[in-house]
Enzyme design. Structure first.
Site, PDB file in Angstrom:
ATOM      1  N   ALA A  16      44.392  52.347  24.529  1.00  0.00           N
ATOM      2  CA  ALA A  16      45.767  52.314  24.349  1.00  0.00           C
ATOM      3  C   ALA A  16      45.891  51.138  23.188  1.00  0.00           C
ATOM      4  O   ALA A  16      45.149  50.226  23.368  1.00  0.00           O
ATOM      5  CB  ALA A  16      46.616  52.049  25.493  1.00  0.00           C
ATOM      6  N   ASN A  60      45.659  39.980  18.751  1.00  0.00           N
ATOM      7  CA  ASN A  60      46.948  40.711  18.618  1.00  0.00           C
ATOM      8  C   ASN A  60      48.052  40.147  19.654  1.00  0.00           C
ATOM      9  O   ASN A  60      47.588  39.777  20.732  1.00  0.00           O
ATOM     10  CB  ASN A  60      46.933  42.316  18.717  1.00  0.00           C
ATOM     11  CG  ASN A  60      47.237  42.844  20.148  1.00  0.00           C
ATOM     12  OD1 ASN A  60      48.565  43.025  20.657  1.00  0.00           O
ATOM     13  ND2 ASN A  60      46.017  43.210  21.073  1.00  0.00           N
ATOM     14  N   ARG A  61      49.356  40.038  19.327  1.00  0.00           N
ATOM     15  CA  ARG A  61      50.466  39.759  20.286  1.00  0.00           C
ATOM     16  C   ARG A  61      51.663  40.717  19.963  1.00  0.00           C
ATOM     17  O   ARG A  61      52.546  39.967  19.832  1.00  0.00           O
ATOM     18  CB  ARG A  61      50.777  38.257  20.225  1.00  0.00           C
ATOM     19  CG  ARG A  61      51.232  37.621  18.803  1.00  0.00           C
ATOM     20  CD  ARG A  61      51.587  36.084  18.864  1.00  0.00           C
ATOM     21  NE  ARG A  61      52.023  35.661  17.406  1.00  0.00           N
ATOM     22  CZ  ARG A  61      51.170  34.760  16.855  1.00  0.00           C
ATOM     23  NH1 ARG A  61      49.790  34.509  17.099  1.00  0.00           N
ATOM     24  NH2 ARG A  61      51.244  34.317  15.605  1.00  0.00           N
ATOM     25  N   PHE A 121      54.143  44.947  23.269  1.00  0.00           N
ATOM     26  CA  PHE A 121      54.600  46.292  23.666  1.00  0.00           C
ATOM     27  C   PHE A 121      55.811  46.765  22.798  1.00  0.00           C
ATOM     28  O   PHE A 121      56.977  47.026  23.138  1.00  0.00           O
ATOM     29  CB  PHE A 121      55.032  46.195  25.157  1.00  0.00           C
ATOM     30  CG  PHE A 121      54.126  46.212  26.192  1.00  0.00           C
ATOM     31  CD1 PHE A 121      52.742  46.357  25.868  1.00  0.00           C
ATOM     32  CD2 PHE A 121      54.499  46.163  27.383  1.00  0.00           C
ATOM     33  CE1 PHE A 121      51.760  46.116  26.815  1.00  0.00           C
ATOM     34  CE2 PHE A 121      53.595  46.085  28.531  1.00  0.00           C
ATOM     35  CZ  PHE A 121      52.206  45.963  28.248  1.00  0.00           C
ATOM     36  N   SER A 163      48.372  43.233  29.799  1.00  0.00           N
ATOM     37  CA  SER A 163      48.685  42.760  28.573  1.00  0.00           C
ATOM     38  C   SER A 163      49.082  41.250  28.689  1.00  0.00           C
ATOM     39  O   SER A 163      50.097  40.976  29.588  1.00  0.00           O
ATOM     40  CB  SER A 163      49.573  43.463  27.782  1.00  0.00           C
ATOM     41  OG  SER A 163      50.021  42.821  26.615  1.00  0.00           O
ATOM     42  N   THR A 202      50.981  51.341  24.505  1.00  0.00           N
ATOM     43  CA  THR A 202      51.731  51.232  25.862  1.00  0.00           C
ATOM     44  C   THR A 202      53.049  51.724  25.276  1.00  0.00           C
ATOM     45  O   THR A 202      53.801  51.028  24.629  1.00  0.00           O
ATOM     46  CB  THR A 202      51.672  49.819  26.524  1.00  0.00           C
ATOM     47  OG1 THR A 202      50.314  49.728  26.815  1.00  0.00           O
ATOM     48  CG2 THR A 202      52.404  49.833  27.617  1.00  0.00           C
ATOM     49  N   LYS A 222      45.015  49.255  34.549  1.00  0.00           N
ATOM     50  CA  LYS A 222      44.229  48.488  33.432  1.00  0.00           C
ATOM     51  C   LYS A 222      44.250  47.263  33.924  1.00  0.00           C
ATOM     52  O   LYS A 222      45.259  46.699  33.844  1.00  0.00           O
ATOM     53  CB  LYS A 222      44.673  48.790  32.162  1.00  0.00           C
ATOM     54  CG  LYS A 222      43.853  48.132  30.918  1.00  0.00           C
ATOM     55  CD  LYS A 222      44.059  48.692  29.578  1.00  0.00           C
ATOM     56  CE  LYS A 222      43.031  48.226  28.538  1.00  0.00           C
ATOM     57  NZ  LYS A 222      43.591  48.998  27.295  1.00  0.00           N
ATOM     58  N   ASN A 233      50.662  39.704  26.323  1.00  0.00           N
ATOM     59  CA  ASN A 233      51.614  39.370  25.383  1.00  0.00           C
ATOM     60  C   ASN A 233      53.457  39.621  25.811  1.00  0.00           C
ATOM     61  O   ASN A 233      54.034  39.540  25.207  1.00  0.00           O
ATOM     62  CB  ASN A 233      51.590  40.085  24.184  1.00  0.00           C
ATOM     63  CG  ASN A 233      50.313  39.904  23.433  1.00  0.00           C
ATOM     64  OD1 ASN A 233      49.690  38.693  23.546  1.00  0.00           O
ATOM     65  ND2 ASN A 233      49.314  40.953  23.307  1.00  0.00           N
ATOM     66  N   THR A 234      53.601  39.966  27.244  1.00  0.00           N
ATOM     67  CA  THR A 234      54.689  40.199  27.926  1.00  0.00           C
ATOM     68  C   THR A 234      54.738  38.976  29.089  1.00  0.00           C
ATOM     69  O   THR A 234      54.267  39.154  29.708  1.00  0.00           O
ATOM     70  CB  THR A 234      54.749  41.656  28.290  1.00  0.00           C
ATOM     71  OG1 THR A 234      54.851  42.402  27.284  1.00  0.00           O
ATOM     72  CG2 THR A 234      56.260  41.667  29.215  1.00  0.00           C
ATOM     73  N   THR A 253      38.095  46.235  30.401  1.00  0.00           N
ATOM     74  CA  THR A 253      39.040  45.638  30.600  1.00  0.00           C
ATOM     75  C   THR A 253      40.287  45.525  29.391  1.00  0.00           C
ATOM     76  O   THR A 253      39.873  46.146  28.369  1.00  0.00           O
ATOM     77  CB  THR A 253      38.833  44.186  30.819  1.00  0.00           C
ATOM     78  OG1 THR A 253      38.135  43.746  29.601  1.00  0.00           O
ATOM     79  CG2 THR A 253      37.510  43.792  31.821  1.00  0.00           C
ATOM     80  N   ASN A 254      41.050  44.966  29.647  1.00  0.00           N
ATOM     81  CA  ASN A 254      42.249  44.605  28.513  1.00  0.00           C
ATOM     82  C   ASN A 254      41.713  43.564  27.853  1.00  0.00           C
ATOM     83  O   ASN A 254      40.400  43.114  27.833  1.00  0.00           O
ATOM     84  CB  ASN A 254      43.568  44.250  29.121  1.00  0.00           C
ATOM     85  CG  ASN A 254      44.662  44.885  28.189  1.00  0.00           C
ATOM     86  OD1 ASN A 254      44.695  44.483  27.123  1.00  0.00           O
ATOM     87  ND2 ASN A 254      45.632  45.168  28.985  1.00  0.00           N
ATOM     88  N   THR A 255      42.465  43.029  26.894  1.00  0.00           N
ATOM     89  CA  THR A 255      42.027  41.751  25.924  1.00  0.00           C
ATOM     90  C   THR A 255      42.187  40.579  26.629  1.00  0.00           C
ATOM     91  O   THR A 255      42.600  40.454  27.881  1.00  0.00           O
ATOM     92  CB  THR A 255      43.263  41.871  24.691  1.00  0.00           C
ATOM     93  OG1 THR A 255      44.474  41.507  25.434  1.00  0.00           O
ATOM     94  CG2 THR A 255      43.328  42.869  23.890  1.00  0.00           C
TER      95      THR A 255
END
Length: 371
Positions: free
Chosen positions: A55, A104-105, A108, A167, A79, A209, A169-170, A237-239
């Protein structure tokens, strides 16, 4: 030609190049790979091969079929948030070529679940497995309800659903992956799915995730709570928000999630922790998807060796171009032959530690390179 095009887009701003790549895959302007069959059956689903597109690439469900034509066995879109949102201000995507990495930021950025559902419904003669990754809106007064809404609205278009609570970034989102909240989030997603899909045998499995930055105790508690909620699998995993020593790029201190090669070892370690925990619990039929820092077949093999059923990549595609998919799959098949195996799940069943997996994969890779 396609490698030339990939190199040309590297000269463009990172987000512009990303948008061009999505457009190309969505409209058939991309190579069609030779089919490499390494079948996997897991989670009630059948995959032509274990390598999927993670994703974050196809945020609105327009390019999954183009991804499958590149050779991926499955593609995960999203996402996707319930309501449209622009995401964070630009610039918000940064290449770190010296480190084989990306930060990345995005936050979403999504056209919302209605447009995503319509896009997915337009797909004729769908090929491959298509997962749908759901998240919460940044300004939502009730993020748990967002997961119910996303699952309710999109379950009918998904071969599987992924609940993204990791994530970076939220604001506040990663708090949802801890044991005090994750069960509530997953129960909401299951409720939305079940209300949307009445027949139990037609309900898509639900995966969650998780982030690579959790301490082992917190990770295992989150897994236990997820299992209590009835989860079908984990994507690990995620970032990462960590910045490992030795990063060379001028963008190394940008805020956001770091992906690519600097994440490789940590993502492998977390996957190995999760696999060992499931073994101790004798939790059968739980899907493990290894993601984060996979850019070579040897790294893919190591993930399978510690217990991954499936694999995902994204950053390697962005940095190396479309042929990376076929390269990894061909080399993975050669490694299996050198290892005397003919089924992917035979690798998964070895359940090695992270250190053992690295050494074993390197050994098999050397055999292949000498042959």
């Amino acid at each position: 030609m396609w490698q030339f095009a990939a190199r040309w887009t590297q000269k463009l701003p990172a987000e512009t190049a990303h948008n061009i790549a999505v457009y190309a895959l969505a409209h058939g302007f991309a190579p069609i790979a030779d089919q490499i069959l390494l079948p996997v059956k897991t989670g009630g689903l059948s995959f032509d091969n274990p390598l999927g597109l993670a994703a974050g690439f196809d945020k609105n469900g327009v390019a999954s079929q183009g991804a499958i034509r590149l050779g991926f066995g499955f593609a995960e879109v999203g996402t996707i948030t319930p309501r449209p949102q622009a995401g964070n201000p630009r610039p918000r995507l940064f290449r770190l070529p010296e480190d084989e990495a990306v930060i990345n930021r995005y936050g979403f950025n999504s056209k919302g679940m209605e447009i995503a559902r319509n896009n997915l419904r337009k797909i004729a003669h769908r090929q491959g497995v298509v997962g749908v990754n759901i998240g919460a809106n940044k300004t939502s007064p009730d993020m748990v309800t967002d997961y119910y809404q996303g699952a309710y609205y999109l379950a009918g278009e998904a071969d599987y659903l992924t609940v993204n609570v990791s994530s970076p970034n939220t604001p506040g989102l990663r708090d949802l992956q801890h044991e005090t909240h994750i069960k509530q989030v997953l129960q909401a997603a299951f409720k939305g799915r079940d209300e949307a899909i009445g027949q139990p045998d037609r309900r898509p499995p639900v995966f969650v995730k998780l982030a690579p930055d959790m301490q082992e105790t917190d990770l295992l508690r989150a897994m236990d709570a997820s299992l209590e909620a009835g989860i079908n699998g984990f994507i690990l995993t995620n970032t990462t928000i960590a910045r490992p020593e030795g990063l060379q790029s001028r963008h190394r201190d940008e805020a956001g999630g770091l992906s690519g090669q600097p994440l490789t070892r940590r993502a492998l370690d977390v996957l190995a922790m999760a696999s060992a925990h499931l073994q101790r619990l004798k939790a059968k039929d739980i899907v493990l998807i290894g993601a984060g820092g996979i850019g070579r077949a040897e790294q893919a093999y190591a993930r399978l060796l510690v217990g991954a059923d499936l694999l995902q990549l994204y950053t390697a595609l962005a940095l190396q171009g479309p042929y990376i998919v076929g390269q990894i799959l061909r080399q993975l098949k050669a490694m299996m032959i050198a290892d005397g195996l003919d089924q992917v799940n035979q690798i998964t069943q070895k359940r090695l530690s992270a250190d053992q997996a690295i050494l074993y994969a390197a050994h098999i890779s050397k055999i292949v390179s000498k042959s």
